[in-house]
Design an enzyme around this catalytic site. Sequence first.
Site, PDB file in Angstrom:
ATOM      1  N   HIS A  10       0.850  -1.202   0.000  1.00 35.00           N
ATOM      2  CA  HIS A  10       0.000   0.000   0.000  1.00 35.00           C
ATOM      3  C   HIS A  10       0.882   1.246   0.000  1.00 35.00           C
ATOM      4  O   HIS A  10       1.236   1.773   1.054  1.00 35.00           O
ATOM      5  CB  HIS A  10      -0.914  -0.020   1.231  1.00 35.00           C
ATOM      6  CG  HIS A  10      -1.981   1.039   1.224  1.00 35.00           C
ATOM      7  ND1 HIS A  10      -3.320   0.759   1.059  1.00 35.00           N
ATOM      8  CD2 HIS A  10      -1.908   2.384   1.364  1.00 35.00           C
ATOM      9  CE1 HIS A  10      -4.023   1.870   1.116  1.00 35.00           C
ATOM     10  NE2 HIS A  10      -3.178   2.880   1.297  1.00 35.00           N
ATOM     11  N   HIS A  12       1.248   4.951  -2.220  1.00 35.63           N
ATOM     12  CA  HIS A  12       0.835   5.884  -3.269  1.00 35.63           C
ATOM     13  C   HIS A  12       2.086   6.505  -3.881  1.00 35.63           C
ATOM     14  O   HIS A  12       2.890   7.116  -3.165  1.00 35.63           O
ATOM     15  CB  HIS A  12      -0.066   6.968  -2.692  1.00 35.63           C
ATOM     16  CG  HIS A  12      -1.367   6.457  -2.166  1.00 35.63           C
ATOM     17  ND1 HIS A  12      -2.496   6.372  -2.944  1.00 35.63           N
ATOM     18  CD2 HIS A  12      -1.706   5.969  -0.950  1.00 35.63           C
ATOM     19  CE1 HIS A  12      -3.487   5.868  -2.221  1.00 35.63           C
ATOM     20  NE2 HIS A  12      -3.035   5.613  -1.006  1.00 35.63           N
ATOM     21  N   GLU A 193     -11.024   3.516   7.047  1.00 28.92           N
ATOM     22  CA  GLU A 193     -10.092   4.489   7.607  1.00 28.92           C
ATOM     23  C   GLU A 193     -10.921   5.619   8.214  1.00 28.92           C
ATOM     24  O   GLU A 193     -10.960   5.803   9.417  1.00 28.92           O
ATOM     25  CB  GLU A 193      -9.142   5.008   6.528  1.00 28.92           C
ATOM     26  CG  GLU A 193      -8.102   5.986   7.039  1.00 28.92           C
ATOM     27  CD  GLU A 193      -7.257   6.574   5.906  1.00 28.92           C
ATOM     28  OE1 GLU A 193      -6.170   7.112   6.214  1.00 28.92           O
ATOM     29  OE2 GLU A 193      -7.672   6.522   4.732  1.00 28.92           O
ATOM     30  N   ASP A 271       1.889   3.930   3.138  1.00 24.31           N
ATOM     31  CA  ASP A 271       0.861   4.806   2.585  1.00 24.31           C
ATOM     32  C   ASP A 271       1.479   5.968   1.797  1.00 24.31           C
ATOM     33  O   ASP A 271       1.622   5.894   0.589  1.00 24.31           O
ATOM     34  CB  ASP A 271      -0.036   5.315   3.718  1.00 24.31           C
ATOM     35  CG  ASP A 271      -1.396   5.793   3.250  1.00 24.31           C
ATOM     36  OD1 ASP A 271      -1.737   5.588   2.074  1.00 24.31           O
ATOM     37  OD2 ASP A 271      -2.140   6.359   4.078  1.00 24.31           O
ATOM     38  N   ASP A 272       1.808   7.063   2.475  1.00 23.35           N
ATOM     39  CA  ASP A 272       2.426   8.257   1.875  1.00 23.35           C
ATOM     40  C   ASP A 272       3.579   8.674   2.789  1.00 23.35           C
ATOM     41  O   ASP A 272       3.454   9.639   3.562  1.00 23.35           O
ATOM     42  CB  ASP A 272       1.403   9.393   1.761  1.00 23.35           C
ATOM     43  CG  ASP A 272       0.142   8.972   1.023  1.00 23.35           C
ATOM     44  OD1 ASP A 272       0.150   8.981  -0.215  1.00 23.35           O
ATOM     45  OD2 ASP A 272      -0.848   8.620   1.705  1.00 23.35           O
TER      46      ASP A 272
END
Length: 325
Positions: A10, A12, A193, A271-272
């Site tokens: 996961h 981005h 989330e 994630d980021d």
Amino acid sequence: MSGLPKVELHLHLEGAAPPAFIAGLAQEKHLDIAGIFDADGNYRYKDFWDFLKVYEAATSALQSPRDYQRLVSAVLEQSAASGVVYCETFLSPDFCGGRDLGAWREYLHAIREAADAAERDMGVTLRGIITCIRHFGPDKARETARCAADTAGEWIVGFGIAGDEKVGAPKDYRWAFDCAREAGLRLTAHAGEWGGPESVRDAVRDLEVERIGHGVRAIEDLALVDELAERGIVLEVCPGSNVALGLYPTFRDHPIAELDRRGVKVTISTDDPPFFHTTMAREYEELHKAFDWDDGQFRKIARQSLDAAFCDADTKAKIAKLLEA
């Protein structure tokens, strides 16, 4: 912990862009996006919805296939430094050519060139999951799905949805997911989330996904937790992201360990990462401190992550040897 081989599901791509990289691109293109950075040069945002605006502002500096080629190299260099040997990244034709198929193919070619070089030089394998953007609406999601279907194969391995969970309902995007499924793509969806446990149930039921991005708020409904465990639905958990955005106050308060204890297949991702001041190595270190997880637990999760990966059997066999080394 940082030396263990890791699998990340996961991530981005644009959200993994180092802020200095984005600032440099903006300067090259004479873009004024200085407001998205703080005094130390880090990304600045107030909450999740402000984060989405800052994310899209940062992405505005990425304007060509060459920019994305450079981005992939920068991101994978950081992944390799954390011991990541396999990664799946979210890509969106919305940002890569405005959902025009010809333009998307040019972006994808550049991205793959950089990924191939990173695999050769850094030992990290990358695959792509195309995502539609939920708050852009179902019609644009259909266009994105057509781009995904047309480029599905050995490298583009999945399809998903990201963005603001409070916009629309999963069923509104059913056509896009059906299109991707018919093209042979594996399916995931962001849920659980900000939308609560019901959003996880809706994504599983209405989009027939096999993985959920985040999904951690399923813990608020133990019947749902049991269902996820029984059906083998995999959660792409991003603890550092959840803590940074205020979903949970600390790693110790995060439900990943309880979900794991209850038999849900959990994975670990960032994630980021620059937005949340994290890396895969830091995620491992914080989870070790919070739950006293040892090498055996992390190796189990890495293997679980590889089993849940959307890549082909040959790629999995190659990565499995690295995990076992």
